[in-house]
Design a protein around this motif. Structure first.
Motif, PDB file in Angstrom:
ATOM      1  N   GLY A   1      69.470  56.922   3.046  1.00  0.00           N
ATOM      2  CA  GLY A   1      71.009  57.472   1.904  1.00  0.00           C
ATOM      3  C   GLY A   1      71.685  55.606   1.869  1.00  0.00           C
ATOM      4  O   GLY A   1      72.879  56.206   1.434  1.00  0.00           O
ATOM      5  N   MET A   2      71.739  54.490   2.158  1.00  0.00           N
ATOM      6  CA  MET A   2      72.465  53.882   2.266  1.00  0.00           C
ATOM      7  C   MET A   2      71.433  52.331   1.873  1.00  0.00           C
ATOM      8  O   MET A   2      73.041  51.280   1.538  1.00  0.00           O
ATOM      9  CB  MET A   2      73.157  53.125   3.892  1.00  0.00           C
ATOM     10  N   ALA A   3      71.189  52.171   0.688  1.00  0.00           N
ATOM     11  CA  ALA A   3      70.602  50.966  -0.087  1.00  0.00           C
ATOM     12  C   ALA A   3      71.512  50.715  -0.983  1.00  0.00           C
ATOM     13  O   ALA A   3      72.289  49.424  -0.798  1.00  0.00           O
ATOM     14  CB  ALA A   3      69.253  51.396  -0.872  1.00  0.00           C
ATOM     15  N   THR A   4      72.586  51.738  -1.568  1.00  0.00           N
ATOM     16  CA  THR A   4      73.517  51.198  -2.508  1.00  0.00           C
ATOM     17  C   THR A   4      74.506  50.496  -1.689  1.00  0.00           C
ATOM     18  O   THR A   4      74.959  49.331  -1.812  1.00  0.00           O
ATOM     19  CB  THR A   4      73.911  52.452  -3.210  1.00  0.00           C
ATOM     20  N   ALA A   5      74.875  51.253  -0.839  1.00  0.00           N
ATOM     21  CA  ALA A   5      75.998  50.375   0.061  1.00  0.00           C
ATOM     22  C   ALA A   5      75.598  49.550   1.142  1.00  0.00           C
ATOM     23  O   ALA A   5      76.625  48.533   1.073  1.00  0.00           O
ATOM     24  CB  ALA A   5      76.858  51.398   1.728  1.00  0.00           C
ATOM     25  N   ASN A   6      74.607  49.315   1.359  1.00  0.00           N
ATOM     26  CA  ASN A   6      73.854  47.582   2.556  1.00  0.00           C
ATOM     27  C   ASN A   6      73.950  46.786   1.215  1.00  0.00           C
ATOM     28  O   ASN A   6      74.223  45.558   1.364  1.00  0.00           O
ATOM     29  CB  ASN A   6      72.656  47.725   2.457  1.00  0.00           C
ATOM     30  N   THR A   7      72.840  47.207   0.098  1.00  0.00           N
ATOM     31  CA  THR A   7      73.960  46.098  -1.139  1.00  0.00           C
ATOM     32  C   THR A   7      74.672  45.272  -1.477  1.00  0.00           C
ATOM     33  O   THR A   7      75.441  43.818  -1.653  1.00  0.00           O
ATOM     34  CB  THR A   7      72.932  46.922  -2.896  1.00  0.00           C
ATOM     35  N   PHE A   8      75.663  46.553  -1.253  1.00  0.00           N
ATOM     36  CA  PHE A   8      77.544  46.304  -2.174  1.00  0.00           C
ATOM     37  C   PHE A   8      77.734  45.405  -0.198  1.00  0.00           C
ATOM     38  O   PHE A   8      78.103  44.280  -0.325  1.00  0.00           O
ATOM     39  CB  PHE A   8      78.211  47.514  -1.852  1.00  0.00           C
ATOM     40  N   THR A   9      77.500  45.602   0.951  1.00  0.00           N
ATOM     41  CA  THR A   9      77.817  44.671   1.920  1.00  0.00           C
ATOM     42  C   THR A   9      77.531  43.576   1.563  1.00  0.00           C
ATOM     43  O   THR A   9      77.852  42.658   2.072  1.00  0.00           O
ATOM     44  CB  THR A   9      76.849  45.696   3.074  1.00  0.00           C
ATOM     45  N   ALA A  10      75.833  43.439   1.721  1.00  0.00           N
ATOM     46  CA  ALA A  10      75.179  42.412   1.579  1.00  0.00           C
ATOM     47  C   ALA A  10      75.512  41.138   0.418  1.00  0.00           C
ATOM     48  O   ALA A  10      75.729  39.733   1.245  1.00  0.00           O
ATOM     49  CB  ALA A  10      73.524  42.158   0.995  1.00  0.00           C
ATOM     50  N   LEU A  11      76.084  41.745  -0.870  1.00  0.00           N
ATOM     51  CA  LEU A  11      76.699  40.971  -1.556  1.00  0.00           C
ATOM     52  C   LEU A  11      78.481  39.985  -1.505  1.00  0.00           C
ATOM     53  O   LEU A  11      78.785  39.049  -1.380  1.00  0.00           O
ATOM     54  CB  LEU A  11      76.996  41.510  -2.889  1.00  0.00           C
ATOM     55  N   CYS A  12      78.983  41.438  -0.126  1.00  0.00           N
ATOM     56  CA  CYS A  12      80.188  40.750   0.630  1.00  0.00           C
ATOM     57  C   CYS A  12      79.800  40.067   1.774  1.00  0.00           C
ATOM     58  O   CYS A  12      80.839  39.577   1.696  1.00  0.00           O
ATOM     59  CB  CYS A  12      81.449  42.017   0.335  1.00  0.00           C
ATOM     60  N   SER A  13      79.139  39.356   1.720  1.00  0.00           N
ATOM     61  CA  SER A  13      78.298  39.025   3.520  1.00  0.00           C
ATOM     62  C   SER A  13      77.754  37.933   2.979  1.00  0.00           C
ATOM     63  O   SER A  13      77.913  37.181   3.801  1.00  0.00           O
ATOM     64  CB  SER A  13      78.242  40.231   4.385  1.00  0.00           C
ATOM     65  N   GLY A  14      77.836  36.939   2.372  1.00  0.00           N
ATOM     66  CA  GLY A  14      77.643  35.983   1.084  1.00  0.00           C
ATOM     67  C   GLY A  14      76.243  36.061   0.182  1.00  0.00           C
ATOM     68  O   GLY A  14      75.517  34.704   0.028  1.00  0.00           O
ATOM     69  N   ALA A  15      75.281  36.949  -0.049  1.00  0.00           N
ATOM     70  CA  ALA A  15      73.923  37.761  -0.940  1.00  0.00           C
ATOM     71  C   ALA A  15      74.902  37.101  -2.220  1.00  0.00           C
ATOM     72  O   ALA A  15      75.828  37.335  -2.672  1.00  0.00           O
ATOM     73  CB  ALA A  15      73.575  38.411  -0.273  1.00  0.00           C
TER      74      ALA A  15
ATOM     75  N   VAL B   1      77.982  37.538  -8.561  1.00  0.00           N
ATOM     76  CA  VAL B   1      76.601  37.959  -8.775  1.00  0.00           C
ATOM     77  C   VAL B   1      75.556  38.238  -9.214  1.00  0.00           C
ATOM     78  O   VAL B   1      76.000  38.053 -10.911  1.00  0.00           O
ATOM     79  CB  VAL B   1      77.481  39.173  -7.762  1.00  0.00           C
ATOM     80  N   HIS B   2      74.279  37.956  -8.949  1.00  0.00           N
ATOM     81  CA  HIS B   2      73.146  38.074  -9.754  1.00  0.00           C
ATOM     82  C   HIS B   2      72.170  38.954  -9.550  1.00  0.00           C
ATOM     83  O   HIS B   2      72.240  39.208  -8.150  1.00  0.00           O
ATOM     84  CB  HIS B   2      72.313  36.244 -10.270  1.00  0.00           C
ATOM     85  N   ILE B   3      72.604  39.671 -10.915  1.00  0.00           N
ATOM     86  CA  ILE B   3      71.539  41.919 -10.300  1.00  0.00           C
ATOM     87  C   ILE B   3      70.425  41.284 -11.143  1.00  0.00           C
ATOM     88  O   ILE B   3      70.456  40.393 -12.558  1.00  0.00           O
ATOM     89  CB  ILE B   3      72.549  42.460 -11.515  1.00  0.00           C
ATOM     90  N   ILE B   4      69.577  41.802 -10.664  1.00  0.00           N
ATOM     91  CA  ILE B   4      68.640  41.311 -10.543  1.00  0.00           C
ATOM     92  C   ILE B   4      67.574  42.790 -10.906  1.00  0.00           C
ATOM     93  O   ILE B   4      67.547  43.527  -9.825  1.00  0.00           O
ATOM     94  CB  ILE B   4      66.869  41.422 -10.041  1.00  0.00           C
ATOM     95  N   ASP B   5      67.199  43.559 -12.038  1.00  0.00           N
ATOM     96  CA  ASP B   5      66.749  44.980 -11.530  1.00  0.00           C
ATOM     97  C   ASP B   5      65.324  45.298 -11.951  1.00  0.00           C
ATOM     98  O   ASP B   5      64.018  44.175 -12.276  1.00  0.00           O
ATOM     99  CB  ASP B   5      66.865  45.722 -13.661  1.00  0.00           C
ATOM    100  N   THR B   6      65.186  45.585 -10.769  1.00  0.00           N
ATOM    101  CA  THR B   6      63.120  45.993 -10.484  1.00  0.00           C
ATOM    102  C   THR B   6      62.762  47.311 -11.044  1.00  0.00           C
ATOM    103  O   THR B   6      62.051  47.874 -10.570  1.00  0.00           O
ATOM    104  CB  THR B   6      63.062  45.621  -9.493  1.00  0.00           C
TER     105      THR B   6
END
Length: 373
Positions: A201-215, A6-11
């Motif tokens: 309140g779901m940003a981190t959970a959504n990001t986790f899911t995105a990375l596990c779903s193809g992102a 996974v590639h992490i981009i900090d903003t």
């Protein structure tokens, strides 16, 4: 998911600073960037050059400071913004386009305008940058047929990566999984990034899911700093990937607590004591049932190894829910061997004092209780 990269981009320095009332000085930006560099974050979105000449100079300073990460400048879908970004020397540029009818109507634009601008601005940017990423702003509320067309056109025009932005935080892990499964089926070779906001309140959970779903990538901020309720949280996502997702991001997690404290101070946004990973009480324990087991094996009730996130293990908290085992261990470590009767009496006194004060007791208060007897 073992072995997935996974590639992490900090903003934090771009979207984080867009939080209402937050302004980072150049010195603070340099300190935050230096710690993110030590932590091994490979890419930073470091600001919007078009904001002002001072912002452009600050970005230029960051770009030429000798950090190891790639610097990305954020632009609107106009060629003049691309020129401003190029003048900073940034290695890459991110160009954001509205893709939902809600955003387009608010701007007085339509889908034809988006596609025309996409070709125009990306062609222009590709002549100035070797690394151009494209943002689908408010993608979570866009119609899928247009989103798919937008992605296809962006790739044809040279986009290196596509950001799927949940700009208002409306998504949930189920809808995120559904979207990325569909996107990867239609565009299997396109590198996708997810950018989540935390309105529900779901940003981190959504990001986790995105990375596990193809992102392949995710943009996050330290402490989740960002507009309204903020963004996905860097330190929480990294630890969740490691401990819950069996995915090991190449991040030196021992810097996470220091980063969290630095951004808290620089932003003026005070963190909750209960914040996961870096909050004061994230690794604190009072309950007698818990502490009794943890004296044998700390992992009984704690999955975060304090040292792994740059912290020291917290001593047990003594209060209304404490047990005799923890009381005995505390006094034994101080050279006092309590009898069964003494430990029971002390436990009762501790509970009564904690109830009276409506809080736990410090170690010095605990010793004073014993000495007063």
């Amino acid at each position: 998911m073992t072995g997935k990269k996974v590639h992490i981009i900090d903003t934090t320095l771009r979207d984080g600073e867009q939080a209402a009332g937050v302004v980072f000085s150049l010195e603070e930006k340099m300190q935050i960037a230096a710690l993110l560099d030590k932590a091994g974050v490979p890419e930073l979105e470091i600001g919007m050059p078009a904001i002002s000449q001072e912002e452009k100079e600050n970005i230029k300073t960051l770009v030429h400071a000798g950090f190891s990460f790639n610097c990305l400048a954020w632009c609107r879908a106009v060629c003049s913004d691309v020129d401003e970004a190029a003048a900073t020397g940034a290695q890459g540029v991110h160009i954001s386009f509205p893709v939902s009818s809600i955003h387009l109507n608010a701007l007085g634009k339509n889908e034809l305008w988006v596609m025309k601008k996409l070709s125009e601005v990306l062609t222009y940017a590709s002549g100035r940058f070797s690394y151009v990423t494209v943002g689908a702003q408010d993608a979570s509320r866009a119609g899928f047929p247009f989103l798919s067309d937008f992605i296809g056109q962006a790739v044809l025009c040279g986009a290196s990566r596509i950001r799927i932005a949940d700009t208002v935080g409306i998504m949930n892990p189920f809808s995120v999984s559904k979207l990325f499964t569909k996107l990867k089926k239609e565009c299997p070779h396109v590198p996708f990034e997810f950018h989540g906001h935390n309105d529900l309140g779901m940003a981190t959970a959504n990001t986790f899911t995105a990375l596990c779903s193809g992102a392949e990538a995710a943009s996050v901020t330290v402490n989740g700093l960002g507009e309204r309720s903020g963004n996905a949280v860097l330190e929480e996502l990294v630890m969740a990937l490691s401990l819950s997702g069996n995915i090991q991001p190449d991040i030196h997690t021992e810097y996470l607590s220091e980063l969290s404290a630095l951004v808290q101070q620089a932003s003026g946004r005070v963190l909750s004591d209960m914040k996961p990973i870096t909050g004061k009480f994230a690794i604190s324990h009072e309950s007698g049932i818990h502490t009794q087991c943890m004296l044998t094996d700390r992992t009984t009730y704690q999955i975060i190894d304090a040292a792994s996130v740059g912290r020291k293990e917290e001593p047990f908290v003594f209060g209304k829910h404490s047990g005799r085992t923890a009381i005995n261990r505390f006094f034994s470590s101080r050279g006092y061997q309590l009898t069964d009767k003494e430990s029971l009496t002390m436990l009762c006194e501790v509970k009564q004092e904690a109830i009276k004060l409506k809080r736990s007791l410090s170690e010095s208060e605990l010793l004073n209780l014993y000495k007063k007897r």
